[in-house]
Scaffold this active site. Structure first.
Site, PDB file in Angstrom:
ATOM      1  N   SER A  44       0.720  -1.206   0.148  1.00 44.30           N
ATOM      2  CA  SER A  44      -0.002  -0.093  -0.092  1.00 44.30           C
ATOM      3  C   SER A  44       0.725   1.170   0.139  1.00 44.30           C
ATOM      4  O   SER A  44       0.321   2.466  -0.574  1.00 44.30           O
ATOM      5  CB  SER A  44      -1.066   0.069   1.231  1.00 44.30           C
ATOM      6  OG  SER A  44      -0.166  -0.191   2.547  1.00 44.30           O
ATOM      7  N   ASP A 337      -3.053   8.536   7.834  1.00 37.53           N
ATOM      8  CA  ASP A 337      -4.071   7.394   8.447  1.00 37.53           C
ATOM      9  C   ASP A 337      -3.217   6.536   9.246  1.00 37.53           C
ATOM     10  O   ASP A 337      -2.144   6.899   9.594  1.00 37.53           O
ATOM     11  CB  ASP A 337      -4.943   6.544   7.300  1.00 37.53           C
ATOM     12  CG  ASP A 337      -3.931   5.718   6.473  1.00 37.53           C
ATOM     13  OD1 ASP A 337      -2.788   5.310   6.739  1.00 37.53           O
ATOM     14  OD2 ASP A 337      -4.383   5.364   5.552  1.00 37.53           O
ATOM     15  N   HIS A 340      -0.086   4.940   7.020  1.00 38.70           N
ATOM     16  CA  HIS A 340       0.704   5.827   5.762  1.00 38.70           C
ATOM     17  C   HIS A 340       0.991   7.158   6.086  1.00 38.70           C
ATOM     18  O   HIS A 340       0.233   7.970   6.479  1.00 38.70           O
ATOM     19  CB  HIS A 340      -0.256   5.504   4.617  1.00 38.70           C
ATOM     20  CG  HIS A 340      -0.544   4.178   4.449  1.00 38.70           C
ATOM     21  ND1 HIS A 340      -1.944   3.664   4.651  1.00 38.70           N
ATOM     22  CD2 HIS A 340       0.115   3.096   3.819  1.00 38.70           C
ATOM     23  CE1 HIS A 340      -1.974   2.394   4.561  1.00 38.70           C
ATOM     24  NE2 HIS A 340      -0.839   2.152   3.703  1.00 38.70           N
TER      25      HIS A 340
END
EC number: 3.1.1.-
Length: 362
Positions: A44, A337, A340
């Site tokens: 991600s 978040d 990240h």
């Protein structure tokens, strides 16, 4: 900080400026990117939308993700804006970013600058991707093989493009491992009861070594791999495990350091054994640790909580338009978040990659 430490920091700063100036001059003189293409694999941290159209809950193609991106719309990036790899592409002189390979835009001339094969919740351990229905690294490699078969025809139809040069002179970025620990090992009793973190790291390193060798066999020669970040400084990790000295989980950080040491050792072995391989390990751990533990020194106001929602845990579907408490100015936050970094933090990380990766383009 001692006198010698100050001089060391000044040396690093001026060294960085000299490298950046050199790259800018090269881009201006050539009026084209410093390398023909960028290929990105991993999780991600570097996914730009491959998870958008697959059956998985790990997505970021909805607000508030992407609110500060150039288009101010969610793209599938797990960030409020640009990723570190986006800034890297800009630093190398690209006017656009490599497309998510599964997206509709990944066709024709767009593929001449490379492609992004990364998938959120993927990792070196195949079981991690399977757990979240993500695209595993072996599957990403299969997509890359498909790319190779397509690029030959595309390059032929564009007289100024050479398929073999795109493959051999392109830069390959691999960023994985975080999901293996955070989204699998630490929460999976089938793993943590059977293996120590050190033993699990050994499995990941074997997978990493195999992946690099496979990339090499397919023509890759310039590869950059990122270390694990300070896992114990991620807001979600602090929420679940609890902070220790310095506000981060020392245990999780030690696991990351141990893995990174093995990554460095294995990478040196690969360079010795694979003729012509230029393999660089990008240290993500230290710069992100500095941001997380000394945010004010870098212009940030908050590093313990993320911008989205309460900032304690939210990520992916938990970071959504209805998340209460999302900050107005993400530039004040190190993390977007629970897992990240923000675009502002990614810019700093990308500048560090710029310095350590100069050998990949020289």
């Amino acid at each position: 900080m001692g006198f010698s430490g100050i001089w060391l920091n000044l040396y690093v700063v001026f060294g960085s400026l000299m490298v950046f100036e050199r790259m800018v001059v090269m881009v201006v003189m050539k009026a084209q990117p410093l390398v023909p293409a960028i290929f990105i694999f991993g999780d991600s941290v570097v996914d730009v939308g491959n998870n958008n159209d697959i059956y998985t809950i790990v997505k970021a193609n909805f607000p508030p993700y992407g609110r500060d991106f150039t288009t101010h719309t969610p793209t599938g990036r797990f960030c409020n804006g640009k990723l570190a790899t986006d800034f890297t592409a800009e630093n190398l002189g690209f006017k656009s970013y490599p497309q998510a390979y599964l997206s509709k835009k990944a066709k024709g001339k767009n593929l001449l600058i490379g492609a992004n094969f990364a998938s959120a919740a993927s990792g070196y351990y195949d079981g991690t991707a399977k757990l979240y229905s993500a695209i595993s690294l072996p599957q990403q490699l299969e997509h890359y093989k498909d790319y190779i078969s397509r690029i030959q025809e595309i390059a032929t139809s564009n007289n100024n493009s050479n398929a073999s040069a795109i493959i051999s002179n392109g830069i390959y970025i691999v960023s994985a491992g975080s999901s293996d620990f955070i989204q699998n090992y630490y929460i999976n009793p089938l793993l943590y009861r059977d293996q120590s973190p050190d033993e699990f790291s050994d499995l990941l390193i074997l997978s990493y070594s195999s992946f690099i060798q496979n990339l090499y066999s397919l023509g890759a020669r310039r590869i950059g791999v990122t270390t694990l970040p300070p896992l114990g400084c991620l807001p979600a990790a602090i929420t679940v495990v609890g902070p220790h000295e310095g506000g981060c989980s020392e245990k999780l950080n030690n696991d990351a350091i141990s893995f990174n040491n093995k990554l460095n050792t294995t990478s040196q072995d690969l360079k010795r054994n694979l003729i012509g391989l230029n393999l660089v390990v990008f240290d993500i751990y230290q710069p992100l640790y500095d941001l997380a533990t000394r945010p004010s020194e870098f212009g940030f106001a908050e590093a313990r909580r993320a911008c989205c929602g309460t900032g304690l845990l939210e990520t992916s579907i938990l970071c959504n338009p209805k998340s209460v408490g999302t900050c107005n100015n993400a530039t004040e936050y190190v993390f977007w978040d629970g897992f990240h970094p923000t675009e502002a933090a990614n810019k700093i990380l990308a500048d560090n990659l710029l310095v350590s990766g100069i050998s990949l383009i020289s």
